[in-house]
Design an enzyme around this catalytic site. Structure first.
Site, PDB file in Angstrom:
ATOM      1  N   CYS A   1     -10.167  -3.112  -9.884  1.00  0.00           N
ATOM      2  CA  CYS A   1      -9.576  -1.943  -9.222  1.00  0.00           C
ATOM      3  C   CYS A   1      -8.218  -2.262  -8.611  1.00  0.00           C
ATOM      4  O   CYS A   1      -7.645  -1.447  -7.900  1.00  0.00           O
ATOM      5  CB  CYS A   1     -10.525  -1.374  -8.173  1.00  0.00           C
ATOM      6  SG  CYS A   1     -10.979  -2.561  -6.907  1.00  0.00           S
TER       7      CYS A   1
ATOM      8  N   GLU B   1     -11.284 -10.792  -4.119  1.00  0.00           N
ATOM      9  CA  GLU B   1      -9.838 -10.690  -3.921  1.00  0.00           C
ATOM     10  C   GLU B   1      -9.275 -11.869  -3.121  1.00  0.00           C
ATOM     11  O   GLU B   1      -8.107 -11.903  -2.799  1.00  0.00           O
ATOM     12  CB  GLU B   1      -9.466  -9.358  -3.262  1.00  0.00           C
ATOM     13  CG  GLU B   1     -10.236  -9.010  -2.015  1.00  0.00           C
ATOM     14  CD  GLU B   1      -9.888  -7.614  -1.473  1.00  0.00           C
ATOM     15  OE1 GLU B   1      -8.890  -7.021  -1.899  1.00  0.00           O
ATOM     16  OE2 GLU B   1     -10.633  -7.136  -0.599  1.00  0.00           O
TER      17      GLU B   1
ATOM     18  N   ARG C   1     -10.748   4.135  -0.834  1.00  0.00           N
ATOM     19  CA  ARG C   1     -10.231   3.359   0.322  1.00  0.00           C
ATOM     20  C   ARG C   1     -10.442   4.199   1.584  1.00  0.00           C
ATOM     21  O   ARG C   1      -9.720   5.165   1.806  1.00  0.00           O
ATOM     22  CB  ARG C   1      -8.753   3.051   0.142  1.00  0.00           C
ATOM     23  CG  ARG C   1      -8.434   2.046  -0.962  1.00  0.00           C
ATOM     24  CD  ARG C   1      -6.926   1.805  -1.039  1.00  0.00           C
ATOM     25  NE  ARG C   1      -6.569   0.650  -1.836  1.00  0.00           N
ATOM     26  CZ  ARG C   1      -6.139   0.707  -3.103  1.00  0.00           C
ATOM     27  NH1 ARG C   1      -6.029   1.871  -3.715  1.00  0.00           N
ATOM     28  NH2 ARG C   1      -5.815  -0.394  -3.749  1.00  0.00           N
TER      29      ARG C   1
ATOM     30  N   ARG D   1     -15.572   2.015  -0.258  1.00  0.00           N
ATOM     31  CA  ARG D   1     -15.349   0.706   0.343  1.00  0.00           C
ATOM     32  C   ARG D   1     -15.351   0.830   1.863  1.00  0.00           C
ATOM     33  O   ARG D   1     -14.783   1.774   2.410  1.00  0.00           O
ATOM     34  CB  ARG D   1     -14.007   0.143  -0.133  1.00  0.00           C
ATOM     35  CG  ARG D   1     -13.750  -1.277   0.317  1.00  0.00           C
ATOM     36  CD  ARG D   1     -12.519  -1.861  -0.326  1.00  0.00           C
ATOM     37  NE  ARG D   1     -11.307  -1.257   0.194  1.00  0.00           N
ATOM     38  CZ  ARG D   1     -10.092  -1.576  -0.228  1.00  0.00           C
ATOM     39  NH1 ARG D   1      -9.946  -2.449  -1.212  1.00  0.00           N
ATOM     40  NH2 ARG D   1      -9.026  -1.010   0.287  1.00  0.00           N
TER      41      ARG D   1
ATOM     42  N   ASN E   1      -4.725  -7.118  -6.508  1.00  0.00           N
ATOM     43  CA  ASN E   1      -3.523  -7.038  -5.653  1.00  0.00           C
ATOM     44  C   ASN E   1      -3.551  -8.161  -4.623  1.00  0.00           C
ATOM     45  O   ASN E   1      -2.576  -8.891  -4.448  1.00  0.00           O
ATOM     46  CB  ASN E   1      -3.469  -5.701  -4.905  1.00  0.00           C
ATOM     47  CG  ASN E   1      -3.586  -4.517  -5.833  1.00  0.00           C
ATOM     48  OD1 ASN E   1      -3.277  -4.633  -7.005  1.00  0.00           O
ATOM     49  ND2 ASN E   1      -4.032  -3.390  -5.308  1.00  0.00           N
ATOM     50  N   ASP E   2      -4.672  -8.274  -3.930  1.00  0.00           N
ATOM     51  CA  ASP E   2      -4.769  -9.345  -2.939  1.00  0.00           C
ATOM     52  C   ASP E   2      -5.003 -10.694  -3.598  1.00  0.00           C
ATOM     53  O   ASP E   2      -4.519 -11.716  -3.112  1.00  0.00           O
ATOM     54  CB  ASP E   2      -5.901  -9.042  -1.939  1.00  0.00           C
ATOM     55  CG  ASP E   2      -5.420  -8.107  -0.853  1.00  0.00           C
ATOM     56  OD1 ASP E   2      -4.299  -8.291  -0.369  1.00  0.00           O
ATOM     57  OD2 ASP E   2      -6.163  -7.164  -0.507  1.00  0.00           O
TER      58      ASP E   2
ATOM     59  N   ARG F   1       2.543  -9.327  -0.599  1.00  0.00           N
ATOM     60  CA  ARG F   1       2.680  -8.267  -1.601  1.00  0.00           C
ATOM     61  C   ARG F   1       3.592  -7.140  -1.129  1.00  0.00           C
ATOM     62  O   ARG F   1       4.055  -6.329  -1.913  1.00  0.00           O
ATOM     63  CB  ARG F   1       1.301  -7.721  -1.997  1.00  0.00           C
ATOM     64  CG  ARG F   1       0.526  -7.153  -0.849  1.00  0.00           C
ATOM     65  CD  ARG F   1      -0.930  -6.943  -1.205  1.00  0.00           C
ATOM     66  NE  ARG F   1      -1.209  -5.577  -1.588  1.00  0.00           N
ATOM     67  CZ  ARG F   1      -2.416  -5.039  -1.641  1.00  0.00           C
ATOM     68  NH1 ARG F   1      -3.485  -5.783  -1.361  1.00  0.00           N
ATOM     69  NH2 ARG F   1      -2.594  -3.798  -1.990  1.00  0.00           N
TER      70      ARG F   1
ATOM     71  N   HIS G   1       0.819  -1.205   0.000  1.00  0.00           N
ATOM     72  CA  HIS G   1       0.000   0.000   0.000  1.00  0.00           C
ATOM     73  C   HIS G   1       0.853   1.255   0.000  1.00  0.00           C
ATOM     74  O   HIS G   1       0.402   2.309  -0.435  1.00  0.00           O
ATOM     75  CB  HIS G   1      -0.977  -0.024   1.168  1.00  0.00           C
ATOM     76  CG  HIS G   1      -2.083  -0.994   0.941  1.00  0.00           C
ATOM     77  ND1 HIS G   1      -2.044  -2.275   1.391  1.00  0.00           N
ATOM     78  CD2 HIS G   1      -3.232  -0.865   0.226  1.00  0.00           C
ATOM     79  CE1 HIS G   1      -3.121  -2.916   0.985  1.00  0.00           C
ATOM     80  NE2 HIS G   1      -3.858  -2.085   0.282  1.00  0.00           N
TER      81      HIS G   1
HETATM   82  C1  PEP Z   1      -6.797  -5.164  -4.196  1.00  0.00           C
HETATM   83  O1  PEP Z   1      -6.531  -5.980  -3.310  1.00  0.00           O
HETATM   84  O2  PEP Z   1      -6.571  -5.370  -5.403  1.00  0.00           O
HETATM   85  C2  PEP Z   1      -7.386  -3.858  -3.862  1.00  0.00           C
HETATM   86  C3  PEP Z   1      -7.796  -3.040  -4.800  1.00  0.00           C
HETATM   87  O3  PEP Z   1      -7.470  -3.511  -2.550  1.00  0.00           O
HETATM   88  P1  PEP Z   1      -6.228  -3.055  -1.658  1.00  0.00           P
HETATM   89  O4  PEP Z   1      -5.065  -2.799  -2.590  1.00  0.00           O
HETATM   90  O5  PEP Z   1      -6.645  -1.843  -0.925  1.00  0.00           O
HETATM   91  O6  PEP Z   1      -5.991  -4.219  -0.770  1.00  0.00           O
HETATM   92 MG    MG Z   2      -7.358  -5.731  -1.305  1.00  0.00          MG
END
Ligand code: PEP
Ligand code: MG
Length: 602
Positions: A532, A461, A322, A358, A484-485, A495, A215
């Site tokens: 996203c 995710e 977020r 979210r 991402n997750d 990550r 993040h």
């Molecule tokens: C993701 O996991 O792809 C996502 C958009 O949420 P975050 O990056 O905030 O975990």
């Molecule tokens: Mg996520």
């Protein structure tokens, strides 16, 4: 085209060449652009420490707090040690000794014993006990005029501050007093630290630790700050950084650059400026493929202050807001009214376009100290623990305040509610029930809320959620794919950990199959689906995602122009054909070649 210097730098990846005081390092390029400016090494010595008395029955808890901070510190130092092994021999050896010395100070040392004693006997909080113990050790060193011992005391102070920082869990420091154009160099920046970097003052940053999809990296892209993370050897004692260059496109960091190096990077900076202005001309053009298919390009928002950027980039809406950053860097929780104002401000700013908010996704690496009491230490696997929707459903006051703020704001525009880390349909049902309860309560009090209630969407995710997407599509009003997750959990790689960043592969066939499955389930269930995760903002993946049936992409505002340019060059029929060919493959190398060849055609 790369200059000779740059390709030379690349060949020495991870090296720290020393040319007339100039040193060149390499790490993970996480946020594009070039920053040149005075360097500021983020030190750990400015944390204000509270002093308070504890009751006899609290001694055990306070000792456990200290033990947890010790364990975290040991983990951090071990990680730094592994990272240091990638340095050239002499530097690796030097750093290894230093970090071993720090590690030994954390096991049964005078410092540790002294702190434990002060907690038990003086009945004070752990952070105060550390500070007092360091002061005590300092006094016994004071009479000795010996440079070697002075350096040892410095090490004790550094270790002590690491412990304090891990106890109070506050960001390193406020960056408000730094000169304009400063480059921040730090061991590690948490997402909360990064949220404090004001792009009007800070030009960019580089850190020793951190992964490409963390993040912190996402925040850097959101703020448009050039950034490089995972830079081994960046903060050795051998050099005092006065000026620095951070090239967030190639992952290069130059400390104390020579004038000719500065000139070379300035030229590159100018060239990037020209490219950016050209891309900006696309702002008014629609995001439509060559064969006339419209693609919704939306913005992800970390902080309300990015709203202007999203509007200026021509975002068709906000695909992901977020909300966790409303909870960071503060001592109190944002209440319903504050969140209502924040969400309504976004709806007004987006002027009739969709805003997807979210619910809280705190946990894992996103920690808000104000919620430390409810999230706990995170357990052995914080990414798998009490986080995101699990936390919201456990702490109903958090969820209810957010839902109430969202329902009220939704009376002022097109707000959608998005739920993070959903793993089963029961969670969606429970949130829907909570939403209905909150709506009834607000109506009873005569408060205006949206009618009909806003759509309730689910982040896909978790691999299990992707595989259960048909069932979830029956409960949810829309899907947002959080790649991402999804990649983190599918491939079992943290990550945020630069040591396993090389395994983070959006083109892994397992990841692609889960994405495809979720898209098809959404289509079967006739609900909208967007992406996203960070791949939505990378033009390399645009054709593949469109080919798989995606028509809505949400990304950092700064990525919109480049993705729009790519969208406008794609033919959806050809993209679908290529996506099918890619989905027939199991070999990641072949998948990458098929995609890159297709991209090169346009
Ligand atoms: C993701 O996991 O792809 C996502 C958009 O949420 P975050 O990056 O905030 O975990
Ligand atoms: Mg996520």
């Amino acid at each position: 085209m790369k200059s000779d210097g740059e390709s030379g730098d690349k060949a020495l990846a991870g090296d720290d060449r020393d040319r007339g005081g100039e040193r060149v390092f390499h790490g993970l390029a996480v946020s594009p652009g070039i920053a040149i400016g005075p360097a500021h090494v983020s030190d750990h010595f400015d944390i204000a420490v509270a002093e308070y008395q504890i009751e006899p029955e609290q001694i055990a808890d306070e000792s456990s707090r200290f033990a947890a901070a010790l364990a975290t510190s040991v983990k951090q130092l071990r990680k730094l040690k592994t990272k240091a092994q990638t340095l050239p021999d002499a530097a690796a050896e030097e750093m290894g000794y230093l970090l071993d010395a720090h590690l030994s100070m954390l096991s049964n040392s005078r410092l540790v014993r002294g702190v434990e004693k002060r907690i038990a006997e003086q009945r004070r909080n752990a952070e105060w006990a550390i500070q007092a113990e360091i002061a005590g050790i300092g006094e016994s060193f004071a009479g000795m005029r010996d440079a070697y011992l002075a350096a040892r005391f410095d090490d004790i102070r550094v270790v002590g501050m690491r412990l304090i920082r891990n106890l109070v869990k506050t960001p390193f420091e406020a960056y408000g007093n730094l000169p304009q154009g400063t480059i921040v160099l730090a061991e590690e920046l948490t997402p909360a630290d990064t949220a404090l970097l004001d792009p009007r003052r800070i030009a960019g940053f580089a850190t020793v630790l951190g992964g490409a999809e963390s993040h912190t990296a996402i925040m850097a892209r959101a703020l448009g700050l050039p950034a490089v993370v995972g830079v081994a050897g960046l903060l050795t004692n051998r050099v005092t950084p006065e000026n620095a260059i951070v090239d967030g496109s190639t992952g290069t960091v130059v400390i104390n650059p020579r004038p000719e190096t500065v000139a070379r990077y300035r030229a590159r900076q100018d060239q990037l400026g020209v490219e950016k202005r050209q891309l900006q001309k696309l702002r008014r053009l629609p995001a439509v493929t060559r064969d006339g298919v419209e693609i919704q390009l939306e913005a992800n928002l970390e902080l309300p202050r990015e709203l202007d950027q999203a509007v200026n980039a021509g975002a068709a809406g906000l695909g992901l807001v977020r909300t966790e950053f409303l909870y960071m860097n503060r001592d109190d929780l944002p209440d319903e009214d504050e969140q209502f104002e924040a969400f309504r401000g976004l709806l007004r700013g987006m002027d009739g376009r969709v805003v997807t908010v979210r619910t809280l996704d705190i946990g894992g690496e996103k920690i808000a100290s104000v919620l430390a009491g409810v999230t706990g230490s995170g357990g052995a696997n914080p990414a798998l623990g009490l986080r995101a929707i699990r936390l919201s459903l456990k702490e109903r006051r958090l969820l209810d305040a957010q839902l109430a703020a969202m329902l009220r704001a939704a009376a002022y525009g097109k707000l959608r509610i998005l739920l993070p880390m959903i793993c089963n349909v029961g969670e969606v049902r429970r949130v829907r029930e909570a939403m209905l309860q909150v709506a009834r309560r607000l109506r009873r009090r005569g408060i205006v809320i949206a009618d009909p209630l806003p759509p309730l969407g689910v982040m896909i995710e978790i691999p299990g959620a992707a595989l259960a997407a048909d069932a979830l599509a029956a409960e949810a009003d829309f899907f947002a794919l959080g790649t991402n997750d999804l990649i983190q959990y599918t491939l079992a790689i943290d990550r945020g950990d630069e040591q396993v960043a090389y395994l983070y592969d959006p083109l892994h066939p397992a990841v692609l199959r889960l994405i495809q499955f979720a898209i098809e389930a959404a289509h079967r269930g006739r609900i909208p689906i967007s992406i996203c995760g960070e791949i939505a903002g990378d033009p390399r993946f645009t054709a593949l995602l469109i080919g798989l049936g995606i028509r809505e992409l949400s990304m950092a505002p700064g990525s919109i122009p480049r993705v729009k340019q790519r969208v406008r060059s794609i033919d959806t029929v050809a993209a679908s054909r290529r996506a099918r060919a890619i989905m027939d493959q199991w070999d990641p190398g072949r998948i990458a070649t098929l995609l890159d060849d297709f991209n090169a055609l346009a």
